[in-house]
Every structure is written in structure tokens, then in C-alpha cells.
Design an enzyme around this catalytic site. Structure first.
Site, PDB file in Angstrom:
ATOM      1  CB  THR A 193      -0.899   0.005   1.252  1.00  0.00           C
ATOM      2  OG1 THR A 193      -1.732  -1.148   1.214  1.00  0.00           O
ATOM      3  CG2 THR A 193      -1.777   1.236   1.323  1.00  0.00           C
ATOM      4  CB  SER A 199      -8.314  -0.270  -3.718  1.00  0.00           C
ATOM      5  OG  SER A 199      -8.904  -0.284  -2.437  1.00  0.00           O
ATOM      6  N   GLY A 232       2.538  -3.097   8.350  1.00  0.00           N
ATOM      7  CA  GLY A 232       2.646  -3.811   9.629  1.00  0.00           C
ATOM      8  C   GLY A 232       4.069  -4.303   9.856  1.00  0.00           C
ATOM      9  N   GLY A 373     -26.273  -2.433  30.293  1.00  0.00           N
ATOM     10  CA  GLY A 373     -25.238  -1.392  30.399  1.00  0.00           C
ATOM     11  C   GLY A 373     -23.850  -1.980  30.577  1.00  0.00           C
ATOM     12  CD  GLU A 396      -4.106  -9.748   3.140  1.00  0.00           C
ATOM     13  OE1 GLU A 396      -3.443  -8.820   3.590  1.00  0.00           O
ATOM     14  OE2 GLU A 396      -3.595 -10.730   2.621  1.00  0.00           O
ATOM     15  CG  ASP A 398     -12.598  -1.447   0.734  1.00  0.00           C
ATOM     16  OD1 ASP A 398     -12.600  -0.860   1.804  1.00  0.00           O
ATOM     17  OD2 ASP A 398     -13.583  -1.539  -0.002  1.00  0.00           O
TER      18      ASP A 398
END
Ligand SMILES: CCCCCCCCCCCCC/C=C/C(=O)SCCNC(=O)CCNC(=O)[C@H](O)C(C)(C)COP(=O)(O)OP(=O)(O)OC[C@H]1O[C@@H](n2cnc3c(N)ncnc32)[C@H](O)[C@@H]1OP(=O)(O)O
Ligand SMILES: Cc1cc2nc3c(=O)[nH]c(=O)nc-3n(C[C@H](O)[C@H](O)[C@H](O)COP(=O)(O)OP(=O)(O)OC[C@H]3O[C@@H](n4cnc5c(N)ncnc54)[C@H](O)[C@@H]3O)c2cc1C
Length: 613
Positions: A193, A199, A232, A373, A396, A398
Site C-alpha cells: 500500500t 486498492s 505492519g 449497560g 488485505e 477492501d
């Protein structure tokens, strides 16, 4: 109104030779079949709650046996590997993730967890990924149960960094890197990326230019939009990266121009193996605190004329000789691109597989009647589970992009069998491709409303596949019509929502077919009843949720729609009666649930202690 078939089974199976466990199972599954007024039949929530409570009280003991038998069937052969991993973390409190910790501390702990798994517990994920992918995904899911960040970090190291080296590389790369990746001597990254392109991989701008004088590639980030982003393992721990870049061969293009050979993958060392300092020409910055997954150190990388040996080209699908000549086993740049993208499929399977793991934890906490709650207390984990899991729909690949690939493949199959034929050819194709289930709406069956019919897997699968077939047929016609005026790309965008609906409808059809298959192949009749109950609820609930589609084409008449709605309510009530057994069958130890209100026992005691009582 009790389902007629149930009554005839009431006395069934009271064989003399039953064991106590079988008797309990029989009573429980009989209980499921007992006619009971569904809460929806009673007025007012108070009465409905009373009925539920009664239902709970009425649940026969024996649930533990159901849960154990279900767990054995659902977990299959991977239970032992996962329990070993859970036991390892149970014995290592130093490796358990606390509720609150800083980003830096979480990253350090996550790396320690991964290193302990490999070095102390002896897990060899890369070896496992190659030898038994299903077991590898089961180990990944279990690691994610300890901490989702750990699961993702393991996925980056082995599915992506390791996977790219063994799937896009050749023997020389495997020989040099396999063991170091497997034993974590070589923490690595998967740098695909870029800031401007996530993408759209074909448009990546990082370049790898071959230098025939020095027999090297020069890796360069031509502008800020090409900075590798979200990578990562890059911000703190990574020593290598598989960098996806445009392969540029000087003088090989027309008129001696440089030739752009498209996206290829290159191994780039990013930190010194001994000192861990960032290597010359490389700038690494930290993407910082995220909404979730803060155990994963995502970084941004810029390359300034970084030189790597020619050998570092992962050359399985395309290679460069010493004199700069390009060779490939694949005929076109498109096919090579496809092969490169194939590397992503493993991680995508991992994400889908592990999403189920995350959802099992969340459902277990929710069912153990009902947080109110207390679901909002961070210690009860819904926030962290959602925050860590949210990104699974984007990284990985979209989902909006990948769903289009599903639709595109269905259309490709459709076109292969249907070259501009008439409508009858269309239906023949679809009838062939969708088995014998597809039929024009039949005015008689459209009115059938009996429980046996609605719970018949053939009806259910027929309905799902009919919807998918209609969506496929209608979007093909729309694309053909709009292409004439808008061109292919414009027509595709015009029909985008239709294409996404088609993809989701197809996926639901595949899920249902697999679910029905799993129910049928379950060897234990009582467990099969429980699984069929859940499968019927899934199928009818999905049909009810999309009832408009079925009503619009008279596939379902008004009376049938009403019967489907009523039966869905009734099956929900039945599932509620075995909800405890179903989630116990996930077989997740408290160590993995870690939410006081979701523990197997003494939930309130754990919770009151947590706040200090
Ligand atoms: C609880 C535990 C938790 C643990 C979870 C662990 C999970 C595992 C680890 C996960 C780690 C997550 C960390 C995140 C990492 C990342 O995000 S890595 C980066 C991910 N990026 C992407 O996935 C990019 C998405 N983009 C693409 O896939 C492609 O660019 C594209 C958009 C699909 C391509 O589109 P386009 O440019 O229009 O080309 P197409 O015409 O669609 O395709 C060209 C040809 O290539 C074929 N093809 C496409 N994709 C694939 C593929 N995946 N495999 C094989 N072939 C492919 C396509 O069919 C075309 O071929 P032809 O049909 O022959 O023309
Ligand atoms: C926590 C995290 C970890 C990551 N780890 C890595 C990693 O290790 N390595 C790596 O390489 N990447 C990694 N990524 C990046 C990730 O792969 C990208 O974020 C993802 O591929 C989406 O790309 P993008 O963010 O550029 O969004 P874009 O591709 O710009 O998409 C933006 C929006 O446009 C929509 N869109 C895009 N294309 C289309 C289309 N054709 N049709 C319709 N809609 C479209 C998308 O649905 C999205 O909503 C990570 C990201 C995160 C958040």
C-alpha cells in the site's frame, strides 16, 4: 400451533439401551421439538420474558453433553492445536494482554507474545502454512483469541512477509529466508500500500530500476503519494520488507526508452540485522495510535535510491538476467499481475476465518442473557473487539473492491456460457449453472407455507439461488445496455450497487449450501437436529430480510411471506433455548473470553471483584 411433525417424534428413541448421556441428549433434542407457544404469540414483553425464563428453566439438563458433542463436531481436528496454544498462554501470565496499556507497551508485548509462541512453544507457522494451511489458520485464530493484535502480527509475519517470499520467490529465496522467517530471526513486512494507492495496486508508483553496471535494483519513492503506508511490523520490529514496485528496465523500451514491466515484488532489508538501526536511504515513520490493533506497529516508509542485489527480485513469475533481459513464464503483464496478487488470497482466507473467531468471542459474552449497560464496560471487551475487528473489512483488500471481483467472476462464467443468446439460452445457462433449483416462479409452490416445506433445504437453497440467478441475469442485461452509451467502466459504476448485491447474494448461497452440507454430514442425529435448527433460522431469516425481492417477482405469495416471518420468530425462540449450549460448544476457555460477564461460571463474582468488592 405445534409443528405437526414434532408430535410424532415425541416418544421416539426411548430405547432401553440408551446411556444416561444419550438420554439427556434425546430429552434435550426432544425439548427442541416440543410444541411451545413462541413468545411472539403472547401479548407484551413481560409475558414474552416470562416465557423465555420458563423456557430457560424448562431447558433439560444435559446441555453440557450437547455442548461437548457439538464442540467435537465444530472444532474438528484442530481442537488439540488450539488447546495447546491456550494452555501455553494460561501458563504464561506475563504474556496475557491487560485491558489497558499504552501503544508502545502493547507493541512490545505483542512481539514478545509472538516470539514466545515460536521460541518457547515451538510453533513453526511458516512450516505449518506450507504443510497444513487449515491447521495454520486454526493456530492463527487461537493466537487472535489471546489478542487480535497477535493474530494480525502473526498473519503479517507469516501469511504476508513469509508468504510473499515462498509464493513469489524461487528456491534461492526459500533457502536464504525460510528458516529466519519461521523462527522470527527475520521479522518482516509486506509493503504494498502507498499513501495514494491502496486498492489500486496497478497504479503503485514506487520504482525498482535495474542498474546493469552494478547488477542491482534501485528502489525509489518518486513522490509523497508513493510513500508506503500502514505497513505492519515496519514501525518498530521489521528487518526486511517485501516491497511492491514498478520494475523499470533501462533501454528495453521502444526507441531505447526505459521499459515499465509492471508491479513486481522485491526483498528490501530495512534495518541492520545486528544493530536494528534503519539502513541508509530508508526513512521509516510511525503511523501512530490507531482505533484498534495497537499491538501491531504500522509504519510509513520512504526509499531514496536504495540499492538491493538483483537476486532480491522475487522472480517466480518474472526474472531479469545479468544483462538486463526480462523473461517470464507468463504471457502477459496482466497474467503476471494476477499471479502477484494471488499472494493476497491466503491472508484474505485468514481474515474471513479469524473474523469468525472474533465473532464467537463476542457472541459468547453477549449470550452469557444479555449485557445491558455492562456491555459498555471496557473490561467486558465489546469496544476492543469491535475496534480491533473493524479494519478486517478494509485491509488485505477492501470489501467493496473484493465483492466486485466476485461479481466480475460470476459475469465471466455467465458470458462464457451465454454469448448473446436469447432469453431461453440465458435461463438454460442459469438453470445448468444453478443445478435444477432454478425455476420460474411457480404459482402453486409460491403459496406453500407448511413448516416441513419452509424447513426443507431444497426450498431454502432454491430461494437463495433463484435470487442470485435473477440478479446475475438482470445486471448482465443492464451492463450490456449501459455500455452502449457509457462505455464499460461507466456502465460498471452505474451498476455498482447491483453488482455488490449480486456478490453478497452469491456468498449467502455458498454459505447456505455449505451449512446444509455440514448438517447433513453430522453423524450424530441429536446434534444434527440442533445444527439444522440454526441452519433453518439462518436461511429463513435471510429470506425474510430480503422478502421484498421475493415478493416483487411473486416467488413468495403473501401467505407464504407471513408464514416465513412467523416461523423465523418461532425458530429464534427455539434457538434461544439452546443458546447456552451453542456458545459452550465454541469451547472457548475463560482465558480467551476475558470478559467478567462472559465467563463460564461466577460471572457476577468476577465482575464485582473487578470493580473492587
Ligand atoms: C482473530 C485473529 C486475527 C488474525 C487475522 C489474520 C489474517 C491474516 C493476515 C492479515 C494481515 C492484515 C494486514 C494488512 C495487510 C494488507 O492490507 S496488504 C495490502 C492489501 N492490499 C490489497 O489487497 C489490494 C487490493 N487490490 C487488489 O486486489 C487489486 O488491485 C484489484 C483491485 C483486485 C485489481 O483490480 P484491477 O486493477 O481492476 O485488475 P483486475 O482486472 O481486477 O485484475 C487483473 C487480473 O488479475 C486477476 N486477479 C486480481 N486479483 C487476483 C487475485 N487475488 N488472485 C489471482 N488473480 C487475481 C484478475 O482476475 C485479472 O486477471 P484476468 O481475469 O485474467 O484479466
Ligand atoms: C491497520 C492496518 C494495517 C494494514 N497493514 C498493511 C500492510 O501490512 N501492508 C500493506 O500493504 N497495507 C496495509 N494496510 C493498508 C490496506 O491494505 C489499505 O488500507 C486497503 O487496501 C485500502 O486501501 P486505501 O486505504 O488506500 O483505500 P482506497 O483504496 O483509497 O479506498 C478508499 C475508499 O474507496 C473505495 N474504493 C476503492 N476502490 C474502489 C473501487 N474500485 N470501486 C468502488 N469503491 C472503491 C473503498 O471501498 C474505500 O472505501 C493496512 C491498513 C490498516 C488500516
Amino acid at each position: 400451533m405445534p409443528p405437526p411433525a414434532a408430535a410424532s417424534r415425541a416418544g421416539a428413541g426411548a430405547g432401553e439401551t440408551e446411556s444416561p448421556a444419550e438420554r439427556r441428549l434425546r430429552r434435550l433434542s426432544l425439548h427442541l421439538l416440543q410444541p411451545s407457544p413462541a413468545p411472539a404469540d403472547q401479548a407484551g414483553p413481560a409475558l414474552a420474558l416470562a416465557a423465555c425464563a420458563a423456557g430457560r428453566a424448562r431447558r433439560v439438563e444435559g446441555g453440557a453433553d450437547v455442548a461437548a458433542a457439538l464442540a467435537a463436531y465444530l472444532r474438528g481436528r484442530h481442537r488439540a492445536a488450539q488447546m495447546r496454544l491456550f494452555d501455553f498462554f494460561r501458563a504464561r501470565p506475563d504474556l496475557q494482554t491487560p485491558v489497558e496499556l499504552t501503544t508502545a507497551a502493547h507493541r512490545e508485548l505483542c512481539f514478545r507474545q509472538l516470539r514466545a509462541l515460536v521460541r518457547d512453544a515451538g510453533v513453526r507457522p511458516l512450516t505449518l502454512m506450507a504443510s497444513d494451511p487449515a491447521e495454520y489458520f486454526a493456530v492463527m485464530e487461537a493466537a487472535g483469541g489471546a489478542d487480535i493484535s497477535l493474530g494480525v502480527k502473526l498473519g503479517v509475519q507469516y501469511s504476508l512477509w513469509g508468504g510473499s517470499v515462498i509464493n513469489l520467490g524461487t528456491k534461492k529465496h526459500r533457502d536464504k529466508f525460510f528458516d529466519g522467517i519461521d523462527n522470527l530471526d527475520y521479522p518482516g513486512c509486506f509493503a504494498m500500500t502507498e499513501l495514494h494507492h491502496g486498492s489500486n495496486v496497478q497504479a503503485l508508483q514506487t520504482t525498482a530500476t535495474f542498474d546493469p553496471v552494478t547488477d542491482e535494483f534501485i528502489i525509489n519513492t518518486p513522490n509523497d503519494g508513493a510513500i508506503k503506508w500502514w505497513i505492519g511490523n515496519a514501525a518498530v520490529h521489521g528487518k526486511f520488507a517485501t516491497v511492491f514496485a514498478r520494475l523499470i528496465l533501462p533501454l528495453q523500451g521502444k526507441g531505447g526508452e526505459p521499459a515499465d514491466m509492471g508491479i513486481h515484488a522485491f526483498i528490501v532489508p530495512i534495518r541492520d540485522l545486528e544493530t536494528h538501526s534503519v539502513l541508509p536511504g530508508i526513512e521509516i515513520n510511525d503511523c501512530g495510535h490507531k482505533i484498534g490493533l495497537n499491538g501491531v506497529d504500522n509504519g510509513a516508509l520512504r526509499f531514496r535510491s536504495v540499492r538491493i542485489p538483483r537476486d532480491n527480485l522475487l522472480n517466480r513469475f518474472g526474472d531479469v538476467s545479468r544483462d538486463g533481459k526480462y523473461t517470464s513464464s507468463l504471457p502477459t503483464i496482466n497474467k503476471r499481475f494476477a499471479a502477484t496478487l494471488g499472494e493476497l488470497v491466503g491472508g484474505r482466507v485468514g481474515i474471513a476465518y479469524c473474523s469468525v473467531g472474533v465473532l464467537k468471542v463476542a457472541v459468547t459474552i453477549a449470550v452469557r442473557e444479555a449485557c445491558g449497560g455492562h456491555g459498555y464496560a471496557a473490561v467486558n471487551r465489546f469496544g476492543a473487539l469491535r475496534n480491533d475487528h473493524d479494519i478486517f473489512q478494509t485491509f488485505e483488500g477492501d470489501n467493496t473492491v473484493l465483492l466486485q471481483q466476485v461479481a466480475g467472476d460470476l459475469l465471466k462464467q455467465y458470458q462464457e456460457k451465454f454469448k448473446g443468446g436469447t432469453l431461453s439460452v440465458t435461463w438454460n445457462y442459469l438453470r445448468d449453472s444453478m443445478g435444477t433449483y432454478l425455476s420460474q416462479p411457480n404459482p402453486v409452490t409460491a403459496r406453500w407455507e407448511g413448516e416441513d416445506h419452509l424447513r426443507d433445504p431444497n426450498f431454502q437453497l432454491d430461494a437463495f439461488r433463484y435470487r442470485t440467478s435473477r440478479l446475475l441475469h438482470s445486471v448482465a442485461a443492464r451492463l450490456q445496455k449501459h455500455s452502449k452509451t457509457l462505455g464499460g467502466f461507466g456502465a460498471w459504476n452505474r451498476c455498482l450497487n447491483h453488482l455488490l448485491t449480486l456478490a453478497e447474494s452469491h456468498i449467502e448461497s455458498v454459505i447456505l449450501a455449505k451449512f446444509i452440507e455440514s448438517v447433513k454430514s453430522c453423524p450424530d442425529e441429536k446434534i444434527r437436529e440442533v445444527l439444522k435448527l440454526v441452519c433453518d433460522l439462518y436461511a429463513l431469516d435471510r429470506i425474510w430480510k430480503d422478502i421484498g425481492t421475493y415478493r416483487n417477482v411473486d416467488y413468495v405469495a403473501p401467505n407464504k411471506a407471513k408464514a416465513i416471518h412467523k416461523l423465523t420468530d418461532y425458530l429464534s425462540y427455539q434457538v434461544r433455548l439452546v443458546a447456552q449450549e451453542l456458545i459452550d460448544a465454541f469451547d472457548l476457555p475463560d482465558l480467551i473470553i476475558r470478559a467478567p460477564i462472559g465467563m463460564q461460571s461466577e460471572a457476577y463474582a468476577q465482575y464485582t471483584q473487578y470493580v473492587g468488592f
